[in-house]
Design a protein around this motif. Structure first.
Motif, PDB file in Angstrom:
ATOM      1  N   ARG A 311       0.699  -0.871   0.163  1.00 55.36           N
ATOM      2  CA  ARG A 311      -0.184   0.630  -0.407  1.00 55.36           C
ATOM      3  C   ARG A 311       1.156   1.203  -0.202  1.00 55.36           C
ATOM      4  O   ARG A 311       0.118   2.160  -0.295  1.00 55.36           O
ATOM      5  CB  ARG A 311      -1.261   0.589   0.954  1.00 55.36           C
ATOM      6  CG  ARG A 311      -2.290  -1.037   0.866  1.00 55.36           C
ATOM      7  CD  ARG A 311      -2.794  -1.023   2.420  1.00 55.36           C
ATOM      8  NE  ARG A 311      -4.213  -1.994   2.158  1.00 55.36           N
ATOM      9  CZ  ARG A 311      -4.743  -1.496   3.375  1.00 55.36           C
ATOM     10  NH1 ARG A 311      -4.619  -1.414   4.387  1.00 55.36           N
ATOM     11  NH2 ARG A 311      -5.768  -2.798   3.147  1.00 55.36           N
ATOM     12  N   HIS A 312       2.209   0.953   0.654  1.00 59.73           N
ATOM     13  CA  HIS A 312       2.963   2.547   0.564  1.00 59.73           C
ATOM     14  C   HIS A 312       4.120   2.504  -0.612  1.00 59.73           C
ATOM     15  O   HIS A 312       4.904   3.176  -0.086  1.00 59.73           O
ATOM     16  CB  HIS A 312       3.195   2.634   1.788  1.00 59.73           C
ATOM     17  CG  HIS A 312       2.484   2.705   3.009  1.00 59.73           C
ATOM     18  ND1 HIS A 312       1.962   1.658   3.736  1.00 59.73           N
ATOM     19  CD2 HIS A 312       2.489   4.093   3.643  1.00 59.73           C
ATOM     20  CE1 HIS A 312       1.267   2.496   4.573  1.00 59.73           C
ATOM     21  NE2 HIS A 312       1.280   4.019   4.760  1.00 59.73           N
ATOM     22  N   SER A 313       3.975   1.635  -1.271  1.00 61.26           N
ATOM     23  CA  SER A 313       4.760   1.261  -2.711  1.00 61.26           C
ATOM     24  C   SER A 313       4.496   2.164  -3.665  1.00 61.26           C
ATOM     25  O   SER A 313       3.310   2.390  -3.944  1.00 61.26           O
ATOM     26  CB  SER A 313       5.405  -0.031  -2.662  1.00 61.26           C
ATOM     27  OG  SER A 313       4.050  -0.924  -2.866  1.00 61.26           O
ATOM     28  N   SER A 314       5.326   2.198  -4.755  1.00 59.22           N
ATOM     29  CA  SER A 314       4.803   2.902  -5.880  1.00 59.22           C
ATOM     30  C   SER A 314       3.597   2.118  -6.695  1.00 59.22           C
ATOM     31  O   SER A 314       3.286   2.509  -7.744  1.00 59.22           O
ATOM     32  CB  SER A 314       6.313   2.810  -7.013  1.00 59.22           C
ATOM     33  OG  SER A 314       6.698   1.617  -7.284  1.00 59.22           O
ATOM     34  N   LEU A 315       3.544   0.527  -6.426  1.00 55.28           N
ATOM     35  CA  LEU A 315       2.863  -0.320  -7.021  1.00 55.28           C
ATOM     36  C   LEU A 315       1.733   0.111  -6.664  1.00 55.28           C
ATOM     37  O   LEU A 315       0.077   0.404  -7.612  1.00 55.28           O
ATOM     38  CB  LEU A 315       2.372  -1.642  -6.412  1.00 55.28           C
ATOM     39  CG  LEU A 315       3.983  -2.682  -6.686  1.00 55.28           C
ATOM     40  CD1 LEU A 315       3.857  -3.984  -5.955  1.00 55.28           C
ATOM     41  CD2 LEU A 315       4.344  -2.805  -8.246  1.00 55.28           C
ATOM     42  N   SER A 318       2.043   5.073  -4.241  1.00 51.68           N
ATOM     43  CA  SER A 318       2.784   6.347  -3.259  1.00 51.68           C
ATOM     44  C   SER A 318       4.071   5.657  -3.115  1.00 51.68           C
ATOM     45  O   SER A 318       4.943   4.718  -3.241  1.00 51.68           O
ATOM     46  CB  SER A 318       2.065   5.195  -1.637  1.00 51.68           C
ATOM     47  OG  SER A 318       2.372   5.992  -0.828  1.00 51.68           O
ATOM     48  N   PRO A 319       4.494   7.110  -3.220  1.00 50.22           N
ATOM     49  CA  PRO A 319       6.549   7.683  -2.565  1.00 50.22           C
ATOM     50  C   PRO A 319       6.793   7.625  -1.479  1.00 50.22           C
ATOM     51  O   PRO A 319       8.202   7.448  -0.834  1.00 50.22           O
ATOM     52  CB  PRO A 319       6.766   8.821  -3.018  1.00 50.22           C
ATOM     53  CG  PRO A 319       5.700   9.782  -2.860  1.00 50.22           C
ATOM     54  CD  PRO A 319       4.271   8.679  -2.624  1.00 50.22           C
ATOM     55  N   ASP A 320       6.213   6.351  -0.163  1.00 51.68           N
ATOM     56  CA  ASP A 320       6.305   6.294   0.883  1.00 51.68           C
ATOM     57  C   ASP A 320       7.729   5.699   1.300  1.00 51.68           C
ATOM     58  O   ASP A 320       8.468   5.756   1.499  1.00 51.68           O
ATOM     59  CB  ASP A 320       5.516   6.079   2.167  1.00 51.68           C
ATOM     60  CG  ASP A 320       4.307   6.664   1.498  1.00 51.68           C
ATOM     61  OD1 ASP A 320       4.433   8.782   0.998  1.00 51.68           O
ATOM     62  OD2 ASP A 320       2.252   6.991   2.194  1.00 51.68           O
ATOM     63  N   LEU A 321       7.246   4.324   0.525  1.00 52.45           N
ATOM     64  CA  LEU A 321       8.471   3.295   0.579  1.00 52.45           C
ATOM     65  C   LEU A 321       9.997   3.631  -0.215  1.00 52.45           C
ATOM     66  O   LEU A 321      11.107   3.374   0.805  1.00 52.45           O
ATOM     67  CB  LEU A 321       7.920   1.764   0.273  1.00 52.45           C
ATOM     68  CG  LEU A 321       8.788   0.844   0.044  1.00 52.45           C
ATOM     69  CD1 LEU A 321       9.115   0.866   1.705  1.00 52.45           C
ATOM     70  CD2 LEU A 321       8.171  -0.307  -0.529  1.00 52.45           C
ATOM     71  N   GLU A 322      10.380   4.225  -1.440  1.00 56.28           N
ATOM     72  CA  GLU A 322      10.977   5.002  -1.992  1.00 56.28           C
ATOM     73  C   GLU A 322      11.812   6.330  -0.760  1.00 56.28           C
ATOM     74  O   GLU A 322      12.737   6.246  -0.500  1.00 56.28           O
ATOM     75  CB  GLU A 322      10.825   5.549  -2.853  1.00 56.28           C
ATOM     76  CG  GLU A 322      10.673   4.325  -4.379  1.00 56.28           C
ATOM     77  CD  GLU A 322       9.244   4.005  -4.318  1.00 56.28           C
ATOM     78  OE1 GLU A 322       8.181   3.861  -3.174  1.00 56.28           O
ATOM     79  OE2 GLU A 322       8.983   2.898  -4.887  1.00 56.28           O
ATOM     80  N   ASN A 323      10.802   6.527  -0.436  1.00 54.28           N
ATOM     81  CA  ASN A 323      11.137   7.785   0.229  1.00 54.28           C
ATOM     82  C   ASN A 323      12.326   7.223   1.755  1.00 54.28           C
ATOM     83  O   ASN A 323      12.911   7.941   2.464  1.00 54.28           O
ATOM     84  CB  ASN A 323      10.188   8.969   1.099  1.00 54.28           C
ATOM     85  CG  ASN A 323       9.740   9.446  -0.340  1.00 54.28           C
ATOM     86  OD1 ASN A 323      10.466  10.005  -1.291  1.00 54.28           O
ATOM     87  ND2 ASN A 323       8.671  10.174   0.009  1.00 54.28           N
TER      88      ASN A 323
END
Length: 592
Positions: A311-315, A318-323
């Motif tokens: 849910r927090h990934s680019s899939l 959401s850019p949260d995981l990359e950040n």
């Protein structure tokens, strides 16, 4: 689109069935031919012989020590040693497998009632959990809630397994003790007259196998009608019997000896199969079965965590995981740079650039010396002008400074007038120069202190990384030494080895008690358990004792403990000496 007709579908189904049937029978015939070929090959080259691999170290046979160095080792004595060694090794391995499972069931039996109920419901797999819960609910609805509904099946489940495994253990231990005493009895004859003694030894081994068959071959009849053992194990132990030969007077031919040895290996193979099947039916649950609830909760947690990460990934846009990954990377690199790289570089620079820094320090000292010389000249000129006399060049600064301060005090009586036309301004400038000299001197001393402690500061900066590395190293070391078996290197392994000695002492005393009471069968069983424990001790200390050079003495002590004819008091003295003298058996505290 054209739909196939019913006739075509039936034809295709019949064709698939014929192909399946042909494949089944072809595989069946191939397997039968393969098994027939390999079985006939085994019979020609010595049936059921062990594979040509290195034999595991086990308790030595009670044979004369000189027999291994004599020329007879390539004849019948060598064959007898191989056969006896294989039998001993198989019995030891089977006893160890039985003992491991028996210890588990005994630990469950010695636990509290709640522990037993928890095992029955939660440590036998999801199917047993559902079936046990449903049965418990049915009993409660039909007869009302009672603790007997919980404890009765638990006791039956555990006691049945303990009874069968105990029977197997005692029978194998008795067989082992009888074989060991027989080898000890005919050891000298096996070296002096190997042809005659080997034939009699093989006959004795055949008799021992017959007794073992009579003692454990009825285990299938012990199963109760409401047994909790999965499946059926109504397979009796049927061993091969030695054919009738003339044992009085005539010697056995080499072919007869070879056939008899093959018969021994054949019986040993059947015994292994029988014991493995019985133990499998009564063994402890696998680790996956015991901790299935933990693994299920872990799988659910990992699944929930995976969904949260998705849910927090680019899939999901959401850019949260990359950040978070970028921030973690920057933090890690910053920590590595501040607490690992820079401190190490500072220590390197301090160690390899000492001479350059010393040269730079000498230049700073020259600057201070220039300021001191300038102040001395200013004090000397002021004193000569004020006093009107010539002072020596090597006059002390303290003496000249007293003259300056005395004149400065007089000039302060009329500060405005003396500031313009007197010596007040000159005295103030001299004091400024003196203050400059004091500051430079203090800075020089502080610089020397800091340079002397640059390595200390660099080490302090690297301490967080050092402690983190030490913690990780301790975790890795603990992971490598987590083996609690007696063969390990850690503190727990030492405790296990010392407990083996305690177990040997207890069983030696129990063996002597049975002998004094005239209980021959129980005494033989206990002697076999003593041999099994000594074999475990022999295997666990061999590598450690060889590393410390104690192996020869320790090996002889273990062999002495296995001799049935030695006095019990002497054996207890040997065990006491082993606990005190050998490094691999000492407690960890004493070793430190």
């Amino acid at each position: 689109m054209e739909v196939p007709s019913q006739t075509e579908a039936e034809t295709e189904t019949d064709s698939n069935g014929v192909k399946t049937l042909i494949s089944f029978y072809s595989n069946f015939v191939l397997n039968r031919l393969t098994s027939l070929f390999f079985s006939s090959k085994a019979k020609m080259s010595g049936l059921y012989r062990r594979p040509s691999r290195k034999r595991r170290a086990f308790l030595p046979l009670p044979l004369p020590s000189y027999s291994l160095d004599s020329s007879l080792i390539i004849t019948e004595a060598s064959r007898a040693y191989d056969v006896l060694g294989d039998i001993m090794e198989h019995i030891f391995l089977n006893l160890h497998n039985i003992q491991k499972n028996l210890q588990f069931w005994q630990s469950i039996a010695e636990g509290s009632s709640a522990r037993k109920v928890y095992f029955m419901l939660c440590e036998r797999g999801p199917k047993a959990f559902l079936n046990g819960t449903a049965q418990l609910l049915r009993d409660c609805v039909a007869e009302g809630f009672s603790t007997q509904h919980l404890f009765r099946p638990v006791a039956a489940h555990i006691s049945e397994r303990i009874a069968v495994l105990n029977t197997l253990k005692c029978s194998l231990a008795t067989f082992l003790a009888q074989l060991y005493m027989e080898v000890e009895k005919c050891g000298d004859e096996l070296v002096k007259d190997p042809e005659k003694s080997l034939s009699s030894l093989l006959v004795t081994i055949n008799d021992l196998f017959s007794k073992l068959e009579a003692s454990i071959g009825h285990l299938h009849a012990m199963r109760q009608s409401d047994s909790s053992v999965d499946g059926s194990y109504s397979f009796p132990l049927l061993l091969e019997k030695l054919p009738e030969v003339n044992q009085e007077g005539s010697q056995w031919t080499d072919c007869e000896i070879r056939d008899c040895i093959n018969l021994v290996y054949q019986n040993l193979h059947k015994l292994d199969e029988y014991i493995s099947k019985v133990v499998v039916k009564h063994q402890k649950p696998r680790k996956m079965t015991l901790y299935w609830i933990h693994y299920t909760c872990g799988a659910i947690g990992i699944s929930a965590c995976s969904i949260w990460l998705v849910r927090h990934s680019s899939l999901m846009g959401s850019p949260d995981l990359e950040n978070w990954i970028r921030e973690a990377k920057d933090s890690t690199l910053g920590f590595f740079s501040d607490h690992v790289e820079q401190p190490l570089l500072s220590i390197r620079d301090e160690l390899f650039e000492t001479f350059r820094k010393r040269h730079k320090g000498m230049m700073d000292l020259e600057e201070v010396q220039l300021t001191s010389n300038s102040l001395h000249r200013m004090l000397l000129a002021f004193s000569e002008h004020t006093k009107g006399q010539k002072f020596p060049v090597n006059a002390s600064d303290q003496e000249l400074l007293e003259i300056v301060m005395s004149r400065y005090e007089k000039e302060l009586m009329h500060p405005i007038q003396n500031l313009l036309s007197g010596e007040l301004a000159r005295a103030l400038l001299i004091q400024v120069q003196k203050l400059k000299l004091d500051i430079e001197t203090a800075m020089l001393e502080l610089n020397q202190i800091l340079r002397a402690n640059e390595i200390n500061f660099a080490i302090l900066a690297a301490l967080p990384a050092f402690f983190l590395s030490l913690f990780l190293l301790m975790l890795v070391r603990a992971w490598f030494k987590q083996d609690s078996r007696a063969e390990g290197r850690g503190r727990v392994a030492r405790i296990q080895r010392r407990l083996l000695i305690v177990e040997v002492e207890k069983r030696i005393i129990q063996y002597q008690t049975y002998v004094d009471q005239g209980l021959e069968k129980d005494a033989q069983c206990m002697l076999g358990l003593v041999l099994y424990t000594l074999d475990r001790l022999f295997h666990s200390v061999e590598r450690h004792a060889k590393a410390t050079g104690e192996w020869q003495c320790l090996k002889q002590d273990i062999i002495d403990l296995a001799k049935p004819g030695l006095e019990t008091s002497y054996k207890l003295k040997v065990t006491s000496r082993m606990e005190r003298m050998y490094d691999c058996l000492l407690p960890s505290i004493r070793r430190q």
